[in-house]
Design a protein around this motif. Sequence first.
Motif, short mmCIF file in Angstrom:
data_model
loop_
_atom_site.label_atom_id
_atom_site.label_comp_id
_atom_site.label_asym_id
_atom_site.label_seq_id
_atom_site.Cartn_x
_atom_site.Cartn_y
_atom_site.Cartn_z
N ALA A 154 88.05 -38.40 -20.62
CA ALA A 154 88.13 -39.38 -21.71
C ALA A 154 86.92 -39.32 -22.65
CB ALA A 154 88.25 -40.79 -21.13
N GLY A 155 85.98 -38.44 -22.36
CA GLY A 155 84.76 -38.32 -23.17
C GLY A 155 83.56 -38.84 -22.42
N GLY A 156 82.41 -38.42 -22.83
CA GLY A 156 81.18 -38.84 -22.19
C GLY A 156 80.91 -38.04 -20.93
N TYR A 157 79.88 -38.49 -20.22
CA TYR A 157 79.42 -37.77 -19.03
C TYR A 157 79.10 -38.75 -17.91
CZ TYR A 157 79.02 -33.64 -21.89
OH TYR A 157 79.32 -32.58 -22.70
N ARG A 158 79.42 -38.33 -16.71
CA ARG A 158 79.02 -39.05 -15.51
C ARG A 158 77.88 -38.24 -14.90
NH1 ARG A 158 83.66 -40.70 -11.87
NH2 ARG A 158 83.64 -42.40 -13.36
N VAL A 159 76.76 -38.90 -14.66
CA VAL A 159 75.58 -38.22 -14.13
C VAL A 159 75.39 -38.63 -12.68
CG1 VAL A 159 73.10 -37.82 -14.40
CG2 VAL A 159 74.54 -38.18 -16.43
N ARG A 160 75.43 -37.64 -11.79
CA ARG A 160 75.32 -37.89 -10.35
C ARG A 160 74.23 -37.03 -9.74
NH1 ARG A 160 79.29 -40.75 -8.21
NH2 ARG A 160 78.84 -40.00 -6.14
N ARG A 161 73.69 -37.52 -8.64
CA ARG A 161 72.74 -36.75 -7.84
C ARG A 161 73.43 -36.48 -6.51
NH1 ARG A 161 67.99 -39.69 -8.23
NH2 ARG A 161 68.82 -41.10 -6.65
#
Length: 126
Positions: free
Chosen positions: A80-87
Motif C-alpha cells: 500500500a506504500g511506505g515502509y515497515r522497519v524491523r529488526r
Amino acid sequence: MIIPARSEESRNAAEIVAAEWSAVLSYGMDRINPAVPRAAYQHPSLRELWLMVSHGVLYLSRCTRWPWTSDVGTAYPQVAGGYRVRRASDKTLLGEVDTVEAAYKLIAATLPEGCGPAVDGTPDDL
C-alpha cells in the motif's frame, strides 16, 4: 618498482564495504529500487556497514562475512506504500514510515549500541 596487485584477502574492511556499496549503488530496477541504496548511503553511519540485496530488500550488517548480523533494522516496502522497519534479531517493529528516506533515517537512529564500521569477519569477530 613493480607493486603487486592487492588480493581480496589483503583488503581491509573499509575497502571491502566501499566496493560493495559501489556495486549495489549501480544496480538497476531488476535487483532493487535504486532509491533504496541511495537513501541508505546518505547516512554516514549506514555507509560504514556491509550491505546485501535479496528479493529487492537492502540488508545491513556489522560484519562482512556470513552469518551476517541481524541487529540492524531493515526497511521492507509495503504494497500500500511506505515502509515497515524491523529488526530481525529481537523481532522489533521499529516503525512504519511513508518514505524510503524516513525509513533509513529511522534505521540510522536505531543502530545497536556501539555500532561502528563493519568488521571483515563474522559476528564472532565483533
